[in-house]
Design a protein around this motif. Sequence first.
Motif, PDB file in Angstrom:
ATOM      1  N   SER A 155       0.829  -1.225   0.000  1.00 55.56           N
ATOM      2  CA  SER A 155       0.000   0.000   0.000  1.00 55.56           C
ATOM      3  C   SER A 155       0.849   1.255   0.000  1.00 55.56           C
ATOM      4  O   SER A 155       0.368   2.328  -0.330  1.00 55.56           O
ATOM      5  N   ALA A 209      -3.414   3.108   9.928  1.00 52.79           N
ATOM      6  CA  ALA A 209      -2.006   3.115   9.507  1.00 52.79           C
ATOM      7  C   ALA A 209      -1.369   1.741   9.332  1.00 52.79           C
ATOM      8  O   ALA A 209      -0.362   1.619   8.643  1.00 52.79           O
ATOM      9  N   PRO A 215      -0.121  -2.023   8.416  1.00 50.41           N
ATOM     10  CA  PRO A 215       1.122  -2.173   9.213  1.00 50.41           C
ATOM     11  C   PRO A 215       2.101  -1.006   9.057  1.00 50.41           C
ATOM     12  O   PRO A 215       3.124  -0.971   9.721  1.00 50.41           O
ATOM     13  N   GLY A 247       2.618   1.110   5.753  1.00 48.19           N
ATOM     14  CA  GLY A 247       3.117   1.483   4.419  1.00 48.19           C
ATOM     15  C   GLY A 247       3.064   2.985   4.161  1.00 48.19           C
ATOM     16  O   GLY A 247       3.989   3.566   3.592  1.00 48.19           O
ATOM     17  N   TRP A 248       1.981   3.629   4.588  1.00 45.96           N
ATOM     18  CA  TRP A 248       1.860   5.079   4.383  1.00 45.96           C
ATOM     19  C   TRP A 248       2.754   5.816   5.389  1.00 45.96           C
ATOM     20  O   TRP A 248       3.419   6.788   5.036  1.00 45.96           O
ATOM     21  N   ALA A 293     -10.683   1.717   5.562  1.00 51.50           N
ATOM     22  CA  ALA A 293     -11.744   1.234   4.677  1.00 51.50           C
ATOM     23  C   ALA A 293     -13.077   1.563   5.331  1.00 51.50           C
ATOM     24  O   ALA A 293     -13.464   0.941   6.323  1.00 51.50           O
TER      25      ALA A 293
HETATM   26  C1  LIG Z   1      -5.826  -0.774   3.959  1.00 51.88           C
HETATM   27  S1  LIG Z   1      -5.294  -0.938   5.582  1.00 51.88           S
HETATM   28  C2  LIG Z   1      -4.111   0.338   5.729  1.00 51.88           C
HETATM   29  C3  LIG Z   1      -2.812   0.027   5.104  1.00 51.88           C
HETATM   30  C4  LIG Z   1      -1.779   1.088   5.405  1.00 51.88           C
HETATM   31  N1  LIG Z   1      -2.125   2.352   4.773  1.00 51.88           N
HETATM   32  C5  LIG Z   1      -0.432   0.670   4.918  1.00 51.88           C
HETATM   33  O1  LIG Z   1       0.063   1.265   3.971  1.00 51.88           O
HETATM   34  O2  LIG Z   1       0.148  -0.253   5.491  1.00 51.88           O
HETATM   35  C6  LIG Z   1      -6.638  -0.292   6.477  1.00 51.88           C
HETATM   36  C7  LIG Z   1      -6.392  -0.168   7.957  1.00 51.88           C
HETATM   37  O3  LIG Z   1      -7.402   0.649   8.488  1.00 51.88           O
HETATM   38  C8  LIG Z   1      -7.645   0.227   9.813  1.00 51.88           C
HETATM   39  N2  LIG Z   1      -8.951   0.757  10.208  1.00 51.88           N
HETATM   40  C9  LIG Z   1     -10.160   0.539   9.655  1.00 51.88           C
HETATM   41  N3  LIG Z   1     -11.106   1.239  10.322  1.00 51.88           N
HETATM   42  C10 LIG Z   1     -10.448   1.909  11.298  1.00 51.88           C
HETATM   43  C11 LIG Z   1     -10.872   2.811  12.315  1.00 51.88           C
HETATM   44  N4  LIG Z   1     -12.139   3.170  12.452  1.00 51.88           N
HETATM   45  N5  LIG Z   1      -9.926   3.341  13.120  1.00 51.88           N
HETATM   46  C12 LIG Z   1      -8.615   3.010  12.989  1.00 51.88           C
HETATM   47  N6  LIG Z   1      -8.178   2.159  12.045  1.00 51.88           N
HETATM   48  C13 LIG Z   1      -9.081   1.619  11.222  1.00 51.88           C
HETATM   49  C14 LIG Z   1      -7.577  -1.285   9.723  1.00 51.88           C
HETATM   50  O4  LIG Z   1      -7.268  -1.824  10.999  1.00 51.88           O
HETATM   51  C15 LIG Z   1      -6.444  -1.482   8.713  1.00 51.88           C
HETATM   52  O5  LIG Z   1      -5.216  -1.706   9.366  1.00 51.88           O
END
Ligand SMILES: C[S@@+](CC[C@H](N)C(=O)[O-])C[C@H]1O[C@@H](n2cnc3c(N)ncnc32)[C@H](O)[C@@H]1O
Length: 370
Positions: A182, A214, A216, A218-219, A294
Amino acid sequence: MKQIMLYCRAGFESETGAEFAALAEKYENWGYVRASKDTGFAIYETYQQEDAAALAQVPIRSLIFARQLVYGDTINFDPEDRVGPILAQVAEQGPFSELRMETPDTNEGKSLNRLAKKLAVPLSKGLQKQGKLIKDNSLPVLHVCLLAGTQAFVGVSEPGRHSPFVNGIMRLRVPSAAPSRSTLKLDEALLSFFSEAELAARMTSGMKAVDLGACPGGWTYQLVRRGLFVSSVDNGPMADSLMETGQVKHFREDGFGFDPKRKPISWINRQFGNGKRLKWPENAPSEWMVCDMADKPRRVVHMVIDWFAQGNTRNAIVNLKLPMKARWEEVQTCMNILRDELQDGMVIKAKHLYHDREEITVFVGYPKLN
Ligand SMILES: C[S@@+](CC[C@H](N)C(=O)[O-])C[C@H]1O[C@@H](n2cnc3c(N)ncnc32)[C@H](O)[C@@H]1O
């Protein structure tokens, strides 16, 4: 030349066509879309050459779904002679700064890559012989997009308005230290939304950022490697390598409820470079907010509006997930909400990036000061 070819991710042909048709309609430029699912492109057909020529001036950065915009025609040829008809098609055109041999970004398209490469040599030679290839970046680029062994779209894109990349695709490598793929979404967003100078002005080492959803990391990795200090919000685990940098604080909280404790103490009311008067926080708790959670796109959009209303950030990049059927309608609704609810004159950019799947990426920020 009466056609506009719009390159896109396979599966997004109807959104690409619908977005372009809506734009053409705004210019009172009538035509129709031909889009077949999973072909990786949409064609906008105009009735008059002048209409297509006017639409060829649309900058690719103003379109969300299209990766490249090429103005030309679809031609058919015999396998016995492909080069002759292509050269004949551009007989009245040129010179061009380069020839780009392309194929749609699909498996079928990839199977034509060898043929495209093979044709590049005689086509370049033919163009050179006619003095039509001149190394001058102010000239249009000639695109030959092979659609089949006997068919190609032949046309031009305008410098300064087109994507500088073959197929309109910015190819990036996953850095070995990044904890997820990501990471490329944020990297591509930063590199495609801003020029090098603008990014250097907006994002500098030592700034504070918040990364919502955030894990694991990547951003967060992209922000850390640019020297920022990041509050990473997610209930999941962050990569140890990022925590060890000393630049990351992990908050196991709900991203939608996350509230930077520090609040802006003063607001500046100033005229920006675009002539609009805007109120902006002198000392925002974070310079950047990014979000890859998401959730429903409208929920994310309202959260962004709230962050700016509170003065909690000066720049935001968020991913809007589009699992629904009516993707273009949802995107339009979200963009309208942002335009209506943010201060007039804010910068809003949106793109279906190469590294985005069923999602688009949106930037919101203050314009540059004079
Ligand atoms: C697509 S992943 C993120 C990947 C991340 N951007 C990366 O580059 O590694 C989506 C993340 O959003 C987190 N998430 C979803 N809803 C959330 C919320 N309401 N509060 C905090 N984290 C949330 C999930 O636990 C998941 O780790």
